[in-house]
Design an enzyme around this catalytic site. Structure first.
Site, short mmCIF file in Angstrom:
data_model
loop_
_atom_site.label_atom_id
_atom_site.label_comp_id
_atom_site.label_asym_id
_atom_site.label_seq_id
_atom_site.Cartn_x
_atom_site.Cartn_y
_atom_site.Cartn_z
N ASP A 28 0.79 -1.25 0.00
CA ASP A 28 0.00 0.00 0.00
C ASP A 28 0.82 1.29 0.00
OD1 ASP A 28 -1.89 -1.96 0.23
OD2 ASP A 28 -2.71 -1.31 2.14
N LYS A 133 -6.44 -5.05 -3.14
CA LYS A 133 -7.04 -5.71 -1.98
C LYS A 133 -8.12 -4.83 -1.36
CE LYS A 133 -3.37 -4.42 1.31
NZ LYS A 133 -4.16 -3.66 2.25
N CYS A 166 -2.09 -2.55 7.84
CA CYS A 166 -2.02 -3.49 6.72
C CYS A 166 -0.78 -4.38 6.76
CB CYS A 166 -2.13 -2.73 5.40
SG CYS A 166 -3.78 -2.03 5.21
C1 C5J Z 1 -3.08 0.59 5.53
C2 C5J Z 1 -4.83 1.81 6.61
N1 C5J Z 1 -2.55 0.39 4.33
N2 C5J Z 1 -4.05 2.24 7.59
N3 C5J Z 1 -4.33 1.13 5.57
O1 C5J Z 1 -2.47 0.34 6.54
O2 C5J Z 1 -6.02 2.06 6.65
#
Ligand code: C5J
Length: 233
Positions: A28, A133, A166
């Site tokens: 991400d 995802k 994540c």
């Molecule tokens: C991730 C989030 N990528 N913090 N998303 O950690 O909402």
């Protein structure tokens, strides 16, 4: 076939990896989380805590690309009609501008919007896989496990954001599926320094209950002294 294993200095003890069976996972690294003006900053977070991972991650990515390692990127987000987004996720936080709404970088966490895409510094190249995802974990409602299995991958070098959300969720999912995870502490980031510390401690506690923790520098030492996927370099 002879196995060539590399040994990386790590906690709670050294991590052994077979280059042919190891993938680099970038979780991400999206504009909405990492860039000034994105969703993350709009929520009041300090994105500099995430941006510090970019430089070390670029170095790891460069060396692992050069060595022929499998590289997989993930993006958290949803279909434009939000049919893959649980109503609870949309409602959470009672945000005036949240998932699916138009933010400064387009529709927030919607596939195809500018903010949803990966930052230029770490853009996928060639045939690198991008896994979209809908959840926090990279295994939930995706074909990641199937793709790793088909490529014979057993170990994951885990990087990206955010460490306690994540990254942690994905490491736990991977661990339950039998993958060995090496998390690079300077290549994962949290908006909250205290969460960064504890999220990493949780992974390596109790003999490595979810995996191992090391750094980009220690991994690069092992990679540079060792082999590429094709054999000794
Ligand atoms: C991730 C989030 N990528 N913090 N998303 O950690 O909402």
């Amino acid at each position: 076939m002879t196995e060539h294993k590399l040994t990386v200095e790590a906690e709670p003890y050294e991590f052994e990896l077979d280059p042919k069976r190891t993938a680099l996972l970038l979780i991400d690294m999206q504009r909405d989380f990492v860039e000034p003006g994105g969703f993350g900053e709009q929520l009041g977070n300090d994105v500099s805590n995430l941006r510090r991972v970019i430089a070390p991650l670029q170095r790891v990515l460069g060396v692992m690309r050069e060595g022929g390692y499998t590289v997989i990127h993930t993006r958290e987000g949803h279909r434009p009609d939000l049919s893959d987004c649980p109503p609870s996720k949309i409602a959470r936080g009672r945000l005036s501008c949240g998932i699916g709404d138009v933010g400064p970088m387009g529709r927030i966490l919607v596939r195809g919007s500018h903010g949803h895409d990966i930052i230029d510094e770490l853009k996928p190249i060639g045939d690198e896989t991008v896994v979209d995802k809908p959840g926090k974990g990279a295994f939930f409602a995706t074909d990641l496990d199937f793709m790793l299995h088909n490529r014979g991958i057993e170990s994951l070098v885990v990087t990206g954001v955010t460490t306690e959300v994540c990254v942690n969720t994905t490491v736990r999912e991977a661990n339950d599926r039998g993958y060995e995870c090496l998390v690079l502490e300077d290549c994962v980031g949290s908006y909250f320094p205290e969460f960064q510390e504890y999220a990493l401690r949780m992974i390596k506690a109790q003999g490595g209950i979810f995996g191992w923790v090391s750094s980009s520098e220690k991994l690069l030492v092992a990679l540079e002294a060792g082999q590429s996927v094709g054999g000794r370099v």
